[in-house]
Design an enzyme around this catalytic site. Structure first.
Site, PDB file in Angstrom:
ATOM      1  N   LYS A 192     -30.722  -3.842 -19.213  1.00 38.94           N
ATOM      2  CA  LYS A 192     -30.590  -4.715 -20.936  1.00 38.94           C
ATOM      3  C   LYS A 192     -28.943  -3.733 -21.749  1.00 38.94           C
ATOM      4  CE  LYS A 192     -31.406  -2.897 -24.589  1.00 38.94           C
ATOM      5  NZ  LYS A 192     -30.551  -3.559 -25.512  1.00 38.94           N
ATOM      6  N   GLU A 268     -25.603   9.760 -20.773  1.00 38.44           N
ATOM      7  CA  GLU A 268     -24.244   9.852 -21.840  1.00 38.44           C
ATOM      8  C   GLU A 268     -23.778   9.204 -22.970  1.00 38.44           C
ATOM      9  OE1 GLU A 268     -22.329  10.178 -19.286  1.00 38.44           O
ATOM     10  OE2 GLU A 268     -23.019  10.209 -17.630  1.00 38.44           O
ATOM     11  N   CYS A 302     -16.364   6.288 -26.199  1.00 43.08           N
ATOM     12  CA  CYS A 302     -16.832   7.430 -26.688  1.00 43.08           C
ATOM     13  C   CYS A 302     -15.580   8.882 -26.081  1.00 43.08           C
ATOM     14  CB  CYS A 302     -18.410   7.589 -25.022  1.00 43.08           C
ATOM     15  SG  CYS A 302     -17.681   7.489 -23.901  1.00 43.08           S
ATOM     16  N   GLU A 404     -20.211  12.217 -35.308  1.00 46.72           N
ATOM     17  CA  GLU A 404     -19.300  11.483 -34.379  1.00 46.72           C
ATOM     18  C   GLU A 404     -19.053  10.055 -35.685  1.00 46.72           C
ATOM     19  OE1 GLU A 404     -20.844   8.715 -31.392  1.00 46.72           O
ATOM     20  OE2 GLU A 404     -19.398   9.224 -29.807  1.00 46.72           O
TER      21      GLU A 404
HETATM   22  P1  NAD Z   1     -26.802   2.699 -29.404  1.00 47.18           P
HETATM   23  O1  NAD Z   1     -28.160   3.999 -29.059  1.00 47.18           O
HETATM   24  O2  NAD Z   1     -26.970   2.331 -30.369  1.00 47.18           O
HETATM   25  O3  NAD Z   1     -26.978   1.286 -28.580  1.00 47.18           O
HETATM   26  C1  NAD Z   1     -27.446   1.846 -26.812  1.00 47.18           C
HETATM   27  C2  NAD Z   1     -28.508   1.078 -25.921  1.00 47.18           C
HETATM   28  O4  NAD Z   1     -30.056   1.513 -26.072  1.00 47.18           O
HETATM   29  C3  NAD Z   1     -28.698  -0.595 -26.947  1.00 47.18           C
HETATM   30  O5  NAD Z   1     -28.772  -1.447 -25.743  1.00 47.18           O
HETATM   31  C4  NAD Z   1     -29.656  -0.560 -27.782  1.00 47.18           C
HETATM   32  O6  NAD Z   1     -29.984  -1.851 -27.550  1.00 47.18           O
HETATM   33  C5  NAD Z   1     -30.987   0.272 -26.727  1.00 47.18           C
HETATM   34  N1  NAD Z   1     -31.882   1.314 -27.434  1.00 47.18           N
HETATM   35  C6  NAD Z   1     -31.892   1.520 -28.776  1.00 47.18           C
HETATM   36  N2  NAD Z   1     -32.551   1.913 -29.240  1.00 47.18           N
HETATM   37  C7  NAD Z   1     -33.203   1.738 -28.051  1.00 47.18           C
HETATM   38  C8  NAD Z   1     -35.406   2.610 -27.715  1.00 47.18           C
HETATM   39  N3  NAD Z   1     -35.687   3.332 -28.496  1.00 47.18           N
HETATM   40  N4  NAD Z   1     -35.447   2.148 -26.583  1.00 47.18           N
HETATM   41  C9  NAD Z   1     -34.570   1.611 -26.116  1.00 47.18           C
HETATM   42  N5  NAD Z   1     -33.452   1.531 -25.928  1.00 47.18           N
HETATM   43  C10 NAD Z   1     -32.694   1.848 -27.202  1.00 47.18           C
HETATM   44  O7  NAD Z   1     -25.603   2.873 -28.873  1.00 47.18           O
HETATM   45  P2  NAD Z   1     -24.239   2.277 -28.570  1.00 47.18           P
HETATM   46  O8  NAD Z   1     -24.191   1.941 -30.940  1.00 47.18           O
HETATM   47  O9  NAD Z   1     -24.723   0.495 -28.724  1.00 47.18           O
HETATM   48  O10 NAD Z   1     -22.872   2.874 -28.546  1.00 47.18           O
HETATM   49  C11 NAD Z   1     -22.252   3.365 -29.260  1.00 47.18           C
HETATM   50  C12 NAD Z   1     -22.352   4.716 -28.704  1.00 47.18           C
HETATM   51  O11 NAD Z   1     -22.949   5.253 -27.320  1.00 47.18           O
HETATM   52  C13 NAD Z   1     -21.773   6.219 -29.105  1.00 47.18           C
HETATM   53  O12 NAD Z   1     -22.407   7.021 -29.850  1.00 47.18           O
HETATM   54  C14 NAD Z   1     -20.799   6.718 -28.489  1.00 47.18           C
HETATM   55  O13 NAD Z   1     -20.249   7.959 -28.485  1.00 47.18           O
HETATM   56  C15 NAD Z   1     -22.060   6.069 -27.522  1.00 47.18           C
HETATM   57  N6  NAD Z   1     -21.096   6.264 -26.017  1.00 47.18           N
HETATM   58  C16 NAD Z   1     -21.590   7.255 -24.885  1.00 47.18           C
HETATM   59  C17 NAD Z   1     -20.761   6.719 -23.800  1.00 47.18           C
HETATM   60  C18 NAD Z   1     -20.507   8.221 -22.825  1.00 47.18           C
HETATM   61  O14 NAD Z   1     -20.201   7.893 -21.272  1.00 47.18           O
HETATM   62  N7  NAD Z   1     -20.828   9.222 -23.482  1.00 47.18           N
HETATM   63  C19 NAD Z   1     -19.953   5.594 -22.892  1.00 47.18           C
HETATM   64  C20 NAD Z   1     -19.879   5.160 -24.516  1.00 47.18           C
HETATM   65  C21 NAD Z   1     -20.532   5.185 -25.743  1.00 47.18           C
HETATM   66  O1  6OD Z   2     -13.366   5.765 -17.797  1.00 42.39           O
HETATM   67  C1  6OD Z   2     -13.378   4.532 -17.754  1.00 42.39           C
HETATM   68  O2  6OD Z   2     -12.745   3.530 -17.200  1.00 42.39           O
HETATM   69  C2  6OD Z   2     -13.749   4.296 -19.574  1.00 42.39           C
HETATM   70  N1  6OD Z   2     -13.613   3.897 -19.550  1.00 42.39           N
HETATM   71  C3  6OD Z   2     -14.448   5.459 -19.927  1.00 42.39           C
HETATM   72  C4  6OD Z   2     -15.363   5.303 -21.333  1.00 42.39           C
HETATM   73  C5  6OD Z   2     -16.378   5.528 -21.044  1.00 42.39           C
HETATM   74  C6  6OD Z   2     -17.035   5.976 -22.866  1.00 42.39           C
HETATM   75  O3  6OD Z   2     -17.004   4.921 -23.325  1.00 42.39           O
END
Ligand code: NAD
Ligand code: 6OD
Length: 501
Positions: A192, A268, A302, A404
């Site tokens: 998804k 994550e 992130c 954040e």
């Molecule tokens: P988000 O949590 O808003 O959404 C992520 C996904 O979850 C989307 O596909 C969304 O549709 C889905 N979703 C939302 N509510 C849901 C529910 N109740 N049930 C099931 N699915 C649901 O996150 P975002 O805004 O897309 O991404 C940004 C965030 O992600 C930031 O906080 C960032 O730090 C974090 N992030 C973390 C990592 C990591 O590896 N730790 C990597 C990338 C992003």
């Molecule tokens: O390790 C990587 O390649 C990468 N792009 C990590 C990013 C993670 C979170 O947004």
């Protein structure tokens, strides 16, 4: 949608039409509802997306289940690995198409997308193909018991149907962190993608077909989270485990949803990553790397740094040098290689980031630079742009130092000794990533080992190998992704205990 059912290329006047990918076919939503994905560089319509219903999600999970117990489940591991290599080859052949799709969805810069993120996604399939070939072997364990002696043979079995719920910030590469290990371990998957960025995961369906991956192994359902495809997937009894990347709050909702079905979850989540800069660092290298860590992808990685702690003797010089870097950044056409600042993901996210600008102001921050919206040419005036922003002078419990922001921002604070720097770095609910800068390797390693974060870079940023562990301490997550560290989530371990007599 093209006549053969595949997703269409986007032109300025015609957005892509995106459907779910179920059992090897692109299918219309059974509910007939669509939603829009807009390019945040200029607010143009990037894609019209079919929203999957509960029924569509059910079809996808059933297709994944059938494939698991059908051709995929019976496939020899060497053949499975060869298919993953083929997937990597085709992504590489179609890198321009993937990059173009990703830029339309996110406004990302062409250079890092074409040369970084999409190729890194392809590499992920090769990494796991190679691991599958070696068979995920574990060493036998001898047992001597009053009931007799035996040899224990632990072996890994696929966990089943994996649900992968993905974010918008690095849509393709982060989806491959889930798809490649899931398939390498013999699972099937329903992805998804974020509603903001549906295209590349959907395009990957076509790649799976072209590679010869059996129908039902890889499925994509598009939609939102709550009361939509995300929540339907979490609740589906046919899903065996859920891997999620996104906000901490969403992770908590998903973990709660998974609890009643006793489904394993890998989370994550968010971060509020610190950088610790000692006075003896290689100053120019540190400034250049920290600028990337704060402003790359408009701060929407992130692993981006949002809190900086700089040793007092170089504090003023460092603030000035980072300010110069921020002010040299040029927003504009993401497809122009000269552009160095991309937009935020959406106008909605910009509202959130601007609310932090306001909160910093209210808390009495010194705004070193930024704090507003840049003037843009007419073609990009509708985009989700903000200025790279640096604050100083806030207390550690100010909202913008604790929460954040996920934008091109940082707060910089001076420190006087190592203990203070470590305490500040750890003063967070999160623990995803950190950087330490010092010419003294012993000190840098000593400090790194005391920072509560899943990855700590010393004298660098984003130089992590894909096979190394990735994940967060504290509210930044549960579990690890990357190479062999992914295996515990994507497999069940069966112990076959054979009597020696
Ligand atoms: P988000 O949590 O808003 O959404 C992520 C996904 O979850 C989307 O596909 C969304 O549709 C889905 N979703 C939302 N509510 C849901 C529910 N109740 N049930 C099931 N699915 C649901 O996150 P975002 O805004 O897309 O991404 C940004 C965030 O992600 C930031 O906080 C960032 O730090 C974090 N992030 C973390 C990592 C990591 O590896 N730790 C990597 C990338 C992003
Ligand atoms: O390790 C990587 O390649 C990468 N792009 C990590 C990013 C993670 C979170 O947004």
């Amino acid at each position: 949608m093209s006549p053969d059912g595949n997703i269409t290329a986007r032109t300025k006047s015609s957005p892509r039409e995106i459907r779910s990918f179920i059992n090897g076919d692109y299918v219309k939503s059974s509910g007939g509802k669509t939603f829009e994905s807009r390019c945040p560089a200029d607010d143009s319509l990037a894609a019209v997306v079919d929203e999957a219903t509960r029924e569509d999600v059910d079809r996808a999970v059933k297709a994944a289940h059938a494939a698991l117990h059908g051709p995929w489940g019976r496939m020899d591991v060497a053949e499975r690995a060869a298919l993953l290599d083929r997937v990597a080859d085709i992504i590489t052949e179609r890198v321009d198409e993937f990059a173009d799709a990703e830029i339309s969805d996110t406004g990302k810069l062409i250079g890092p997308t074409l040369k970084g993120e999409i190729p890194r996604g392809a590499t992920q399939f090769r990494v796991f193909a190679e691991m599958a070939r070696t068979g995920f072997q574990m060493a036998p364990i001898a047992s001597e018991t009053p009931m007799g002696n035996a040899t224990n043979y632990p072996e890994r079995a696929p966990k089943g149907v994996i649900a992968a719920i993905c974010p918008w910030n690095l849509p393709f590469v982060l989806s491959t962190w889930k798809i490649a290990p899931a398939l390498a371990c013999g699972n099937t998957i329903v992805v998804k993608p974020s509603e903001e960025t549906p295209v590349t995961a959907t395009l990957l369906g076509d790649v799976m077909n072209a590679a010869g991956v059996p129908a039902g192994v890889y499925n994509v359902v598009n939609g939102y989270g709550p009361d939509s495809a995300g929540a339907f997937l979490v609740a589906h009894p046919g899903v065996n485990a859920i891997t999620f990347t996104g906000e901490t709050r969403t992770g908590a909702a998903i973990a709660a949803g998974a609890a009643s079905g006793i489904k394993d979850v890998s989370l994550e989540l968010g971060g509020k990553n610190p950088g610790v800069i000692f006075a003896d660092c290689d100053f120019d290298k540190a400034v250049a790397s920290v600028a990337a860590a704060v402003f790359h992808n408009c701060g929407q990685v992130c692993l981006c740094t949002e809190r900086l702690y700089v040793e007092r003797p170089i504090f003023n010089k460092f603030v000035e040098a980072l300010k110069a870097k921020a002010e040299a950044m040029t927003p504009g056409d993401p497809r122009n290689p000269a552009t160095t600042l991309s937009p935020l993901i959406s106008l909605g996210h910009r509202e959130k980031v601007l609310s932090y600008f306001e909160a910093a102001r209210k808390d009495g921050a010194t705004i070193v630079t930024g704090g507003g919206v840049p003037e843009m040419d007419e073609a990009f005036a509708g985009g989700a742009w903000v200025k790279p922003t640096i604050w100083t002078g806030l207390s550690e419990d100010s909202r913008v130092v604790k929460e954040e922001v996920f934008g091109p921002v940082c707060h910089i604070q001076p420190f006087d000794n190592e203990e203070e720097a470590i305490a500040c770095a750890n003063n967070s609910d999160y623990g995803l990533a950190a950087t330490v800068w010092s010419a003294d390797q012993n000190r840098a390693r000593r400090v790194a080992s005391q920072i509560e974060a899943g990855v700590v870079w010393v004298n660098g940023w984003m130089i992590r190998e894909l096979r190394s562990p990735f994940g967060g301490f504290k509210k930044s997550g549960i579990g690890r992704e990357g190479g062999e560290f992914s295996l515990d989530f994507y497999t069940e371990i069966r112990n076959v205990c054979v009597s020696d007599s």
